[in-house]
Design an enzyme around this catalytic site. Structure first.
Site, PDB file in Angstrom:
ATOM      1  N   CYS A 142       1.787   4.796   2.993  1.00 36.16           N
ATOM      2  CA  CYS A 142       0.714   4.319   2.123  1.00 36.16           C
ATOM      3  C   CYS A 142      -0.345   5.409   1.907  1.00 36.16           C
ATOM      4  O   CYS A 142      -0.036   6.444   1.338  1.00 36.16           O
ATOM      5  CB  CYS A 142       0.108   3.024   2.661  1.00 36.16           C
ATOM      6  SG  CYS A 142      -0.833   2.106   1.408  1.00 36.16           S
ATOM      7  N   HIS A 235       4.295  -0.862   2.559  1.00 34.49           N
ATOM      8  CA  HIS A 235       4.164  -1.209   3.981  1.00 34.49           C
ATOM      9  C   HIS A 235       5.343  -2.077   4.394  1.00 34.49           C
ATOM     10  O   HIS A 235       5.193  -3.276   4.654  1.00 34.49           O
ATOM     11  CB  HIS A 235       2.861  -1.969   4.228  1.00 34.49           C
ATOM     12  CG  HIS A 235       1.638  -1.125   4.259  1.00 34.49           C
ATOM     13  ND1 HIS A 235       1.297  -0.323   5.332  1.00 34.49           N
ATOM     14  CD2 HIS A 235       0.662  -0.950   3.337  1.00 34.49           C
ATOM     15  CE1 HIS A 235       0.155   0.297   5.075  1.00 34.49           C
ATOM     16  NE2 HIS A 235      -0.246  -0.057   3.875  1.00 34.49           N
ATOM     17  N   GLU A 237       6.658  -2.244   7.113  1.00 38.89           N
ATOM     18  CA  GLU A 237       6.469  -2.714   8.482  1.00 38.89           C
ATOM     19  C   GLU A 237       5.621  -3.978   8.569  1.00 38.89           C
ATOM     20  O   GLU A 237       5.529  -4.602   9.639  1.00 38.89           O
ATOM     21  CB  GLU A 237       5.830  -1.612   9.333  1.00 38.89           C
ATOM     22  CG  GLU A 237       4.330  -1.414   9.157  1.00 38.89           C
ATOM     23  CD  GLU A 237       3.958  -0.656   7.881  1.00 38.89           C
ATOM     24  OE1 GLU A 237       2.744  -0.486   7.643  1.00 38.89           O
ATOM     25  OE2 GLU A 237       4.857  -0.230   7.143  1.00 38.89           O
TER      26      GLU A 237
END
Length: 309
Positions: A142, A235, A237
């Site tokens: 990011c 993102h 994750e």
């Protein structure tokens, strides 16, 4: 095989409850293998949450991994206790002079600031220059990806008219790319940012390869041609409820945030959220560790040399 982390880390008990294989140092020492050394430069304000999210991603391979958590030297965290940081984190000053198989540089909620106005920018540039010479493969996430593209390749970020918040599908551009092996032609990516990278800027750079993009959110994935730097503007994750927590936090602050797109069931914040990106996330991190770290890094860490200039 497991990820090796300190058993006192809050993430340890969370991962154990999820039946994710984590290992203490004592057990790891009994195995006669050379584990991968991975450093995580955690720039996120909620560091303990980010730790758990990334540990979860790194644990889903047959590889043993030693993780070193890193904080920026001289930067005071407002949302994580000093006791947690002093117990579990190295200062960036502590990692210089070491070598790592892999490094992750996370995002940070500072993308609306010019890079040079971020209070730790100079120190982060030191880390990125160090990683270029001493880390075999670095994953930038990011804002971290935007910072890496700007510092290493001179590619700017661009502000968008309103915050990109939601689950957006990206288009696979390089289907034979090992990093994306097993990916569908279009795949979902959790996104939360006010800026984007123009895919055309990446495509035009002679030392970069564009791997995935979106008409709305811009570049999603790119890499250096030597595979030593990977840039992801989303993102993967994120937990299922991460964007919801951001949305309700901003509402509580009176900021009138837009509803995250393609996220809440029936666009109703009172209804549950279901992950549509979990399998993509595990596949991405497994591919990175397997193809660009484990299979390529020298057996002796000291043999790691600098990447392309």
């Amino acid at each position: 095989m497991p990820i090796r982390i300190d058993s006192d880390l809050p993430a340890y008990s969370t991962l154990e409850r999820e039946n994710i294989f984590v290992m203490t140092g004592e057990r790891a020492a009994s195995q006669d293998i050379r584990p991968l050394e991975i450093a995580i430069v955690n720039l996120m304000p909620t560091k303990e949450v980010t730790e758990t999210q990334l540990f979860r991603m790194l644990s889903n391979t047959p590889l043993q991994i030693n993780v070193s958590l890193v904080q920026i030297a001289g930067h005071v965290s407002k949302n994580t206790s000093s006791a947690h940081l002093s117990r579990f984190y190295l200062s960036s000053d502590d990692i210089f002079g070491k070598k790592f198989d892999g490094m992750i540089i996370t995002g940070a909620p500072v993308e609306q600031l010019p890079f040079e106005q971020v209070d730790y920018w100079e120190e982060l540039c030191r880390i990125m220059d160090y990683a270029h010479r001493n880390v075999f493969s670095t994953l930038y996430i990011c804002w971290g990806a935007m910072a890496g593209l700007y510092h290493l390749y001179g590619i700017p970020k661009h502000e968008v008219s309103r915050k990109l918040s939601g689950i957006y599908y990206s288009r696979l551009i390089a289907p034979t790319e090992p990093l994306l092996r097993g990916f569908d032609d279009f795949f979902p990516v959790p996104t939360s940012r006010y800026t984007k990278i123009d895919a055309g800027d990446v495509r035009a750079h002679p030392r970069l390869a564009l791997l995935a993009d979106s008409e709305l959110t811009g570049m999603t994935l790119a890499k250096s041609l030597d595979n030593r730097s990977i840039f992801m503007t989303g993102h993967l994750e994120y937990d299922p409820d991460t964007l919801a927590k951001e949305y309700f936090r901003d509402k509580d602050k009176g900021l009138s945030p837009h509803l995250p797109e393609h996220y809440f069931t029936d666009d109703d914040p009172s209804k549950p959220v279901y992950s549509t990106w979990r399998s993509t996330a595990h596949l991405f991190y497994s591919n990175w560790l397997n193809y660009y770290v484990y299979q390529m890094t020298p057996y002796r860490l000291g043999d790691i040399a600098g990447g392309e200039d």
